[in-house]
Structures are given as C-alpha cells and as structure tokens.
Design a protein around this motif. Structure first.
Motif, PDB file in Angstrom:
ATOM      1  N   ILE B  19       0.849  -1.210   0.000  1.00 21.42           N
ATOM      2  CA  ILE B  19       0.000   0.000   0.000  1.00 21.42           C
ATOM      3  C   ILE B  19       0.876   1.248   0.000  1.00 21.42           C
ATOM      4  O   ILE B  19       0.711   2.156  -0.826  1.00 21.42           O
ATOM      5  CB  ILE B  19      -0.912   0.023   1.260  1.00 21.42           C
ATOM      6  CG1 ILE B  19      -1.848  -1.188   1.294  1.00 21.42           C
ATOM      7  CG2 ILE B  19      -1.717   1.317   1.326  1.00 21.42           C
ATOM      8  CD1 ILE B  19      -2.548  -1.380   2.639  1.00 21.42           C
ATOM      9  N   ALA B  20       1.818   1.296   0.940  1.00 23.85           N
ATOM     10  CA  ALA B  20       2.638   2.502   1.103  1.00 23.85           C
ATOM     11  C   ALA B  20       3.466   2.769  -0.140  1.00 23.85           C
ATOM     12  O   ALA B  20       3.587   3.910  -0.585  1.00 23.85           O
ATOM     13  CB  ALA B  20       3.539   2.347   2.322  1.00 23.85           C
ATOM     14  N   THR B  21       4.004   1.715  -0.730  1.00 18.13           N
ATOM     15  CA  THR B  21       4.845   1.925  -1.920  1.00 18.13           C
ATOM     16  C   THR B  21       4.018   2.500  -3.065  1.00 18.13           C
ATOM     17  O   THR B  21       4.458   3.415  -3.763  1.00 18.13           O
ATOM     18  CB  THR B  21       5.505   0.594  -2.347  1.00 18.13           C
ATOM     19  OG1 THR B  21       6.149   0.043  -1.207  1.00 18.13           O
ATOM     20  CG2 THR B  21       6.518   0.812  -3.441  1.00 18.13           C
ATOM     21  N   MET B  22       2.812   1.941  -3.243  1.00 15.47           N
ATOM     22  CA  MET B  22       1.953   2.465  -4.324  1.00 15.47           C
ATOM     23  C   MET B  22       1.635   3.944  -4.090  1.00 15.47           C
ATOM     24  O   MET B  22       1.750   4.778  -4.991  1.00 15.47           O
ATOM     25  CB  MET B  22       0.634   1.680  -4.397  1.00 15.47           C
ATOM     26  CG  MET B  22       0.783   0.292  -5.003  1.00 15.47           C
ATOM     27  SD  MET B  22      -0.800  -0.559  -5.063  1.00 15.47           S
ATOM     28  CE  MET B  22      -1.480   0.057  -6.606  1.00 15.47           C
ATOM     29  N   LEU B  23       1.242   4.263  -2.859  1.00 15.58           N
ATOM     30  CA  LEU B  23       0.822   5.640  -2.576  1.00 15.58           C
ATOM     31  C   LEU B  23       2.002   6.608  -2.598  1.00 15.58           C
ATOM     32  O   LEU B  23       1.899   7.723  -3.120  1.00 15.58           O
ATOM     33  CB  LEU B  23       0.091   5.714  -1.230  1.00 15.58           C
ATOM     34  CG  LEU B  23      -1.220   4.925  -1.154  1.00 15.58           C
ATOM     35  CD1 LEU B  23      -1.823   5.004   0.249  1.00 15.58           C
ATOM     36  CD2 LEU B  23      -2.234   5.440  -2.174  1.00 15.58           C
ATOM     37  N   PHE B  24       3.139   6.174  -2.019  1.00 16.85           N
ATOM     38  CA  PHE B  24       4.323   7.045  -2.044  1.00 16.85           C
ATOM     39  C   PHE B  24       4.783   7.286  -3.479  1.00 16.85           C
ATOM     40  O   PHE B  24       5.180   8.384  -3.836  1.00 16.85           O
ATOM     41  CB  PHE B  24       5.463   6.421  -1.239  1.00 16.85           C
ATOM     42  CG  PHE B  24       5.478   6.810   0.208  1.00 16.85           C
ATOM     43  CD1 PHE B  24       6.430   7.687   0.719  1.00 16.85           C
ATOM     44  CD2 PHE B  24       4.527   6.311   1.080  1.00 16.85           C
ATOM     45  CE1 PHE B  24       6.434   8.034   2.053  1.00 16.85           C
ATOM     46  CE2 PHE B  24       4.523   6.654   2.418  1.00 16.85           C
ATOM     47  CZ  PHE B  24       5.486   7.528   2.920  1.00 16.85           C
ATOM     48  N   PHE B  51       6.833  19.032   0.723  1.00 14.40           N
ATOM     49  CA  PHE B  51       7.102  17.600   0.582  1.00 14.40           C
ATOM     50  C   PHE B  51       6.776  16.864   1.891  1.00 14.40           C
ATOM     51  O   PHE B  51       6.202  15.774   1.875  1.00 14.40           O
ATOM     52  CB  PHE B  51       8.572  17.385   0.185  1.00 14.40           C
ATOM     53  CG  PHE B  51       8.907  15.963  -0.162  1.00 14.40           C
ATOM     54  CD1 PHE B  51       8.371  15.374  -1.291  1.00 14.40           C
ATOM     55  CD2 PHE B  51       9.746  15.212   0.644  1.00 14.40           C
ATOM     56  CE1 PHE B  51       8.662  14.057  -1.617  1.00 14.40           C
ATOM     57  CE2 PHE B  51      10.046  13.895   0.328  1.00 14.40           C
ATOM     58  CZ  PHE B  51       9.511  13.318  -0.808  1.00 14.40           C
ATOM     59  N   SER B  52       7.108  17.517   3.013  1.00 10.22           N
ATOM     60  CA  SER B  52       6.826  16.893   4.315  1.00 10.22           C
ATOM     61  C   SER B  52       5.324  16.670   4.496  1.00 10.22           C
ATOM     62  O   SER B  52       4.897  15.592   4.928  1.00 10.22           O
ATOM     63  CB  SER B  52       7.321  17.784   5.457  1.00 10.22           C
ATOM     64  OG  SER B  52       8.682  18.000   5.330  1.00 10.22           O
ATOM     65  N   TYR B  53       4.538  17.688   4.161  1.00 10.87           N
ATOM     66  CA  TYR B  53       3.075  17.545   4.295  1.00 10.87           C
ATOM     67  C   TYR B  53       2.563  16.420   3.397  1.00 10.87           C
ATOM     68  O   TYR B  53       1.703  15.635   3.783  1.00 10.87           O
ATOM     69  CB  TYR B  53       2.374  18.862   3.943  1.00 10.87           C
ATOM     70  CG  TYR B  53       2.455  19.901   5.038  1.00 10.87           C
ATOM     71  CD1 TYR B  53       1.627  19.827   6.156  1.00 10.87           C
ATOM     72  CD2 TYR B  53       3.361  20.939   4.970  1.00 10.87           C
ATOM     73  CE1 TYR B  53       1.705  20.770   7.168  1.00 10.87           C
ATOM     74  CE2 TYR B  53       3.454  21.892   5.977  1.00 10.87           C
ATOM     75  CZ  TYR B  53       2.619  21.806   7.073  1.00 10.87           C
ATOM     76  OH  TYR B  53       2.703  22.721   8.081  1.00 10.87           O
ATOM     77  N   VAL B  54       3.108  16.355   2.195  1.00 12.15           N
ATOM     78  CA  VAL B  54       2.668  15.332   1.242  1.00 12.15           C
ATOM     79  C   VAL B  54       2.996  13.942   1.783  1.00 12.15           C
ATOM     80  O   VAL B  54       2.158  13.025   1.760  1.00 12.15           O
ATOM     81  CB  VAL B  54       3.351  15.567  -0.131  1.00 12.15           C
ATOM     82  CG1 VAL B  54       3.142  14.385  -1.051  1.00 12.15           C
ATOM     83  CG2 VAL B  54       2.819  16.836  -0.773  1.00 12.15           C
ATOM     84  N   ILE B  55       4.199  13.796   2.306  1.00  8.81           N
ATOM     85  CA  ILE B  55       4.640  12.483   2.800  1.00  8.81           C
ATOM     86  C   ILE B  55       3.791  12.053   4.001  1.00  8.81           C
ATOM     87  O   ILE B  55       3.339  10.904   4.077  1.00  8.81           O
ATOM     88  CB  ILE B  55       6.147  12.542   3.181  1.00  8.81           C
ATOM     89  CG1 ILE B  55       6.991  12.705   1.925  1.00  8.81           C
ATOM     90  CG2 ILE B  55       6.577  11.304   3.969  1.00  8.81           C
ATOM     91  CD1 ILE B  55       6.817  11.617   0.900  1.00  8.81           C
ATOM     92  N   VAL B  56       3.567  12.973   4.915  1.00  3.38           N
ATOM     93  CA  VAL B  56       2.788  12.619   6.105  1.00  3.38           C
ATOM     94  C   VAL B  56       1.359  12.236   5.698  1.00  3.38           C
ATOM     95  O   VAL B  56       0.810  11.236   6.171  1.00  3.38           O
ATOM     96  CB  VAL B  56       2.788  13.787   7.124  1.00  3.38           C
ATOM     97  CG1 VAL B  56       1.787  13.525   8.239  1.00  3.38           C
ATOM     98  CG2 VAL B  56       4.178  13.962   7.705  1.00  3.38           C
ATOM     99  N   ALA B  57       0.789  13.011   4.781  1.00  2.00           N
ATOM    100  CA  ALA B  57      -0.573  12.704   4.317  1.00  2.00           C
ATOM    101  C   ALA B  57      -0.605  11.338   3.654  1.00  2.00           C
ATOM    102  O   ALA B  57      -1.515  10.535   3.883  1.00  2.00           O
ATOM    103  CB  ALA B  57      -1.048  13.784   3.354  1.00  2.00           C
ATOM    104  N   SER B  58       0.413  11.063   2.852  1.00  2.00           N
ATOM    105  CA  SER B  58       0.473   9.799   2.134  1.00  2.00           C
ATOM    106  C   SER B  58       0.597   8.628   3.113  1.00  2.00           C
ATOM    107  O   SER B  58      -0.038   7.579   2.945  1.00  2.00           O
ATOM    108  CB  SER B  58       1.672   9.847   1.183  1.00  2.00           C
ATOM    109  OG  SER B  58       1.718   8.709   0.410  1.00  2.00           O
ATOM    110  N   LEU B 158      10.822   4.261   3.546  1.00  2.00           N
ATOM    111  CA  LEU B 158       9.630   5.110   3.704  1.00  2.00           C
ATOM    112  C   LEU B 158       9.390   5.534   5.154  1.00  2.00           C
ATOM    113  O   LEU B 158       9.026   6.691   5.409  1.00  2.00           O
ATOM    114  CB  LEU B 158       8.389   4.382   3.154  1.00  2.00           C
ATOM    115  CG  LEU B 158       8.468   3.991   1.677  1.00  2.00           C
ATOM    116  CD1 LEU B 158       7.200   3.263   1.241  1.00  2.00           C
ATOM    117  CD2 LEU B 158       8.662   5.230   0.805  1.00  2.00           C
ATOM    118  N   ILE B 159       9.599   4.612   6.081  1.00  2.00           N
ATOM    119  CA  ILE B 159       9.308   4.975   7.486  1.00  2.00           C
ATOM    120  C   ILE B 159      10.259   6.079   7.985  1.00  2.00           C
ATOM    121  O   ILE B 159       9.791   7.058   8.563  1.00  2.00           O
ATOM    122  CB  ILE B 159       9.305   3.718   8.389  1.00  2.00           C
ATOM    123  CG1 ILE B 159       8.059   2.896   8.009  1.00  2.00           C
ATOM    124  CG2 ILE B 159       9.256   4.087   9.874  1.00  2.00           C
ATOM    125  CD1 ILE B 159       7.920   1.578   8.722  1.00  2.00           C
TER     126      ILE B 159
END
Lengths: 510, 175
Positions: B19-24, B51-58, B158-159
């Motif tokens: 999931i995370a890989t697809m969304l990231f 970018f930080s906001y995008v990553i946290v949201a993702s 990712l983490i």
C-alpha cells in the motif's frame, strides 16, 4: 519642617507639567501619526465587471448603492485589470506588475519568487498595520506568499456558513503555502472538482469526491432560491461576511493607525446566487448577439448565456446593497474621516461569444474592464476620470498616498485624480493559462493593448489557430462588434508593431 | 483477544508495504511533476515543507487503507481474508488503489461519470472480486505473497522519511 516656598511651588508645578507632558507623549505621537498618514481600505469584489454596473451606464439598475457612493467618490471609467482571472488580476494589483513579469498566470499559480517582495504590504512598510483577508483561495495563496509583509492574515475560512470541503491548511498558520499546497491543493486538487484533476493522495481524494457528491449546495432555500453562495470550499451569506468585515475594520480603526486593510470578497463570482429579494427584479434586456469566435472554447446556447447574465446582474445587485450598507456604517462610525476607501474588482465577467464566466482565452472588455471608485478622506463631491487606467496602478498610488517613494521598477503609474497625471500611455492585459508560467509564453496566449480609443487583441500560439489580430474602436463600438483590423490598417500596423515589440521583450522569464 | 481475528504482524507489514509503496510512488511522481514550477514560486525550505506535508498525508492515507483491510479481517470469517493475508490483502490492494489511480488519469467527462454510477460500481466490484478469487490459485497466491514480502524492503526507506517529515512539521508549527 522646611517651609514650602513660592519658588518650591513653581519648581514642583513645572516638574509636574513636564511629567504630564512626557506621559502624554505616546498619545500625542499617535495623534500626530493619525493625522499625517491616512488609513487605506481596499475592497475587491471578485469577478465584478464594470460592463454590468449601472454606475457605469449599464441599462439594468444593478448598482443603485454604488451610484449613491459615486456622488462622493472619484470614479474611474476606463479602469482595466491586467488579467482575466483571479490569480493574474490580483497578482497584478498587489505587485504593480504585468502578468508576464510576475508570472501568476496559471490557475492556482503564484508570483515568481523573484518578485514576491514587490507587493503592496511589504512596500508600504511596517509603519502601517497591514491586514488582509480573501475569500477566494487563489487570492489567498498570494496573501500566503506575501505573509511576511502582513501583520494579520485573516484565514480564508472566516465568516462562513458551512464548510463544503475539509481545509487542513488552516491548522498550520505558520506554514500557509506548504500546508495549502501540500494538503489542500495537492492532496485534494485544490478542491476543484473537475475531471482530470489529480490529487496527490488518491484514496483521500476519491473519498473527498464521493463526500462532495452527497452535499447539495445547490438546494433551493426560501431566502436563497438558487442555493447559498459558495466558493467551492464553503458556503457563506453576504450579511454575515459583510458584518464580519465591518467589525474587522472598526477594530482596526480603534486599535491601529494608520492601517492598510485588504478585503477580497468572493461575490459576485460564480455561482450566482442572489437572495430572494433580488431575484427576477430586472426586465428583459435587448443585448446584441455576439457569435463565438475561433478562439472561444465553448459554444453555449445564447438563451442560457442570457439567463446566466440575468442571475449575475441580480447577484451584483445583492452585493451592491451590502456594499452600500458597509460604506454607510463606516461613515457613521467616522472611519472614513481619515481613510481612503477603494472599491474595485480583480477581473470582470463575460457573457458573450458562446461563453460565460472568466475562464476563457478572450480579453474582450467585459472580462477586463473593472470598476474603481475611490473615496478620499473628507471627499464630498464626485470626480470622473475617463483616462484609461490599469489595476497595476493601484500599488504606486497607494504608496503615494502613504507618503512612500514608489520603487523605480514599477510598471504601473500613480492614478490621475490621486496624484498622477493623464499622460498618454499603453495599457496591457494578458491571458496565458495554457502556458507554462516559466516558459516563453508560446503555448497559447492572448494579449490586449489599449491606446487612446483603440484596442488591439493579439492571439498567439494556440494549437491549430494562426496568430490573429483584432482591432476595435472602444469609443464608437464599446461592444467590440466590428473588427477593424482589415479596415483601419494604419492604426492596426502601428499598434501591432508596439504590441509585438512589448510582448517579444517580455516573453522570456525575467 | 484480537489475535484470532487479526492476521500475523509479518503479513500486515507486507501488505502495508504494498500500500505505502503504491501511494508514495504516486505522490512522489506528482511531486516531481510539480517541482520545476514550484522552484520558481517557492523557496527551498517551502518546497521541503510541502514535501513533508505530502509524505505525512500519504503515510496516513496508507494506514487508513490498512485499517480498512484489518476491519474486514476482523468481521469476515478467517478463511476469507485473515488466513494468508499477505496474498489476499495484496490481491485487494492492487485493484482498489490501482483503479482509483486510473480514475484520476481519466479526463473524459462521460467515462468519469460512469465510474460514479451503479454500472461503474458493479464493474469495480467485479474487478476486485476477480483479483480476489484469482488469489485462490496456489501459484498466483504464492506470487502475490512473494511480491508483498519483497515490498517490505521499501518500508526501511519510507518509514524514516515519514518520521523526518513528521518531525519537521512539528518543529515548524510548535516551536
């Protein structure tokens, strides 16, 4: 005990007086500041076209309030926006630069960072308390960019009725631009529910779309037959918004002086949703039919366009009633005694040639001819200025009013009637949403040039369309019905040369 | 109490990795698409913050989807989803997230409208169930489990990115 002599008495009295005067000094300084620097209030009404206002001669009585206000104001009859939608028009007004310089030319775009400091809030300086509010998110993004020059940036979701869309950016006031772009714009495609808009968070974006389909902001209500006005993020009622603005101004007037307050209000922007008392108030109007041009992107049925125009006119009348109430309330509160009040728009609205609205390639007068009324402190009589002016002139004018020396790199000039002169000049407007903001503006741009009574429109770079020029005489043909480019070849050639010289020298990013 | 209802942690991590890989990947792709324009609008610090906001949201979006699958596990009989969660969870993740991504690439108004209609719902459901039942095939099942297992390596990248992004947002907004 020592006797209190006459000399001692005089010494004590002198010291007491000096002390009293010293303690009063800050108050005296404030009074001096109040008297020497006027306050400035700029009210922007989104998408208000001068062509649909009776104060400028429109046959429907859309603005009886503005007509009364005009009796004590300087009225600019040929005032133009440099852009045909919010980002371009507002950025031009707030930076005093043409769109090809500031590059806020795309929907949801911003000002090139090289020119960010070149904004009115920054240039007027901290001598002024600076407050700004915008209901339009495209303009609010610009305010976020200019935040370092603001003492108070009132969040866009203020004075609203009901949120239509979650707004995460508001929870991160220290990070207005990254939070807006990272969350609201990027995550949910700016709340713009259009096909092909791509959110960065696909699942959240999809759920947001589903949730929005359930909401019904178009629902007819007894007071709002077409639904409550909304700005795609939230719905709002005029009376609430204007009461909120009035309170803000009154607070500023009592606590901060001098101040610069900028209020960018969404109405009469689409959707046009007048209150019941303003619906069906106008008779049918004979309007000359203007067929779509080869640069029109839509071909909407003319009856529908006329119906849209009628609801727009009703919505304008609704806004007008609130403007008059606000101005009267400010007058009664004594705020206008030391305040310049500026009433204007960011761009116009067009109902012709197969299109309505302002997301268009076209630059006919309806979409760029905007109102400008200025009430100076203590002004009691009407002044009419017919000389062509642009919204890039507002920044140098406000700096002049504030007693600041205008920067030398301004593209605007001080407005006639407020310290400027009526010298001959060329006025430009540009539409280039389809271009990259940082390219050479070659993927479809429209540029208009007004010089004297003539207006030249230049379409360039549109796919499958040859570059085209149109020429109109605005004095004889204000509706821009008769293209003179092949009839008045001398004027066309002269203006074409000037247009190409200017545009070519500004195509490249500065 | 929940142990007999919820899948093994290793399987949960594998599915989350998918999931995370697809969304990231989606977020990062869009981010780099916007980046050239943002470089003209924003300062480097602002771009990094965006970018930080995008990553946290993702990241949160990924967790939400995982939670949805875990809720399904909780309520469905174990043999439907909990058992061999790595394969079955991946079989549900790929079509659901994939179809949403495809939807956002559609620019045709009529097709977009169909997706939100009953027809669209039925077609989507059929596709998801098709994936789900295909995952019962032993070869496909083991392929999906192996795929999910290999995706776990991305969590090591990712983490930390998520933690750094979260910290930078906290620092900017709290201090």
């Amino acid at each position: 005990m020592k006797r209190f002599s006459r000399r001692d008495f005089l010494k004590t009295a002198a010291a007491f007086s000096a002390g009293s005067l010293l303690s009063m000094a800050p108050a005296l300084r404030n009074l001096k500041a109040q008297s020497s620097k006027p306050n400035i209030i700029v009210m922007v009404f989104d998408a208000m076209s001068a062509r649909n206002l009776s104060v400028y001669g429109y046959p429907r009585s859309t603005t009886p309030g503005l007509e009364r206000i005009a009796e004590r104001a300087t009225v600019y009859h040929s005032h133009y926006s440099a852009g045909n939608f919010t980002t371009a028009g507002t950025a031009s007004m707030l930076t005093g630069l043409y769109p090809w310089t500031h590059r806020g030319i795309n929907l949801s775009g911003m000002v090139n960072k090289k020119h960010v400091d070149h904004n009115i809030f920054n240039l007027i300086g901290d001598e002024y308390h600076r407050t700004a509010f915008s209901q339009n998110y495209l303009a609010d993004v610009l305010l976020g960019q200019f935040q370092s020059g603001l003492d108070n940036h009132i969040p866009a979701p203020t004075f609203y009725d009901q949120l239509e869309h979650p707004l995460f950016g508001q929870y991160f006031p220290r990070d207005p631009i990254p939070a807006y772009y990272g969350l609201d714009d990027y995550l949910f495609s700016g709340g713009i529910d259009r096909v092909g808009s791509v959110p960065s968070a696909p699942i959240f974006g999809f759920l947001n779309k589903l949730a929005r389909r359930k909401q019904d902001f178009n629902k007819s209500l007894p007071d709002y037959p077409y639904g409550i006005p909304n700005n795609t993020f939230y719905s709002y009622k005029h009376e609430v918004v204007y009461a909120g603005v009035l309170d803000e101004i009154k607070n500023l007037a009592s606590e901060q002086s001098p101040f610069l307050a900028y209020f960018h209000l969404f109405s009469p922007h689409e959707p046009y949703r007048p209150r019941k008392q303003f619906t069906d108030i106008f008779p049918e109007l004979e309007i000359p039919f203007k067929a779509p041009t080869k640069f029109s992107t839509l071909d909407i049925d003319n009856d529908h366009i006329l119906w849209r125009r009628k609801t727009y006119d009703e919505f304008v009348a609704d806004v007008d009633s609130e403007i008059e109430k606000l101005v009267n309330a400010l007058d009664e509160a004594g705020v206008l005694e030391n305040t310049y009040l500026i009433l204007t728009a960011d761009h116009g609205e067009l109902f012709e040639r197969g299109e309505y609205g302002h997301v268009t390639r076209l630059l006919y007068d309806a979409v760029v001819h905007i109102p400008l009324l200025v009430i100076a402190p203590g002004q009691n009589s009407r002044v009419d200025v017919h000389h062509p002016t642009s919204n890039i002139d507002l920044l140098p004018t406000l700096l002049h009013i504030a007693g600041k020396t205008a920067a030398t790199d301004l593209e605007g000039r001080i407005l006639p009637g407020l310290g400027g002169s009526e010298e001959s000049r060329s006025l430009y407007a540009m539409e280039a949403k389809e271009c990259s903001a940082f390219g050479n503006l070659k993927d479809g741009a429209t540029v208009s040039l007004i010089r004297g009574e003539h207006k030249l429109i230049y379409y360039t770079g549109y796919p499958k369309r040859p570059d085209t020029f149109e020429l109109y005489n605005l004095k004889d043909d204000p509706d821009e019905m008769k293209d003179l480019s092949t009839l008045d070849t001398t004027t066309t050639a002269k203006m074409k040369e000037e247009m190409l010289d200017t545009f070519e020298s500004n195509r490249k990013l500065k | 109490m929940f142990n007999h209802r919820l899948p093994k942690l290793k399987d949960v991590l594998s599915v989350y990795a998918v999931i995370a890989t697809m969304l990231f990947a989606w977020s990062a792709l869009l981010f780099f698409w916007y980046l050239p324009s943002w470089m003209h609008f924003m300062l480097i610090g602002e771009i990094a913050a965006t970018f930080s906001y995008v990553i946290v949201a993702s990241f949160l979006e990924g967790l939400s989807f995982l939670l949805f699958l875990l809720v399904l596990c909780f309520f469905l009989p174990p043999e439907y989803l909990r058992d061999e969660f790595a394969a079955r969870g991946t079989a549900l993740t790929l079509p659901i997230i994939g179809m949403i991504m495809i939807y956002f690439r559609i620019t045709n108004e009529n097709i977009a409208r169909i997706i939100f209609s009953v027809t669209g719902l039925v077609i989507s459901l059929v596709i998801v169930l098709l994936f789900y039942f295909l995952a019962n095939n032993p070869r496909i099942k083991s392929a999906l489990a192996a795929l999910a297992d290999r995706f776990t390596v991305f969590l090591y990248i990712l983490i930390p990115i998520f933690v750094l992004s979260l910290l930078s947002i906290a620092v900017q907004n709290i201090f």
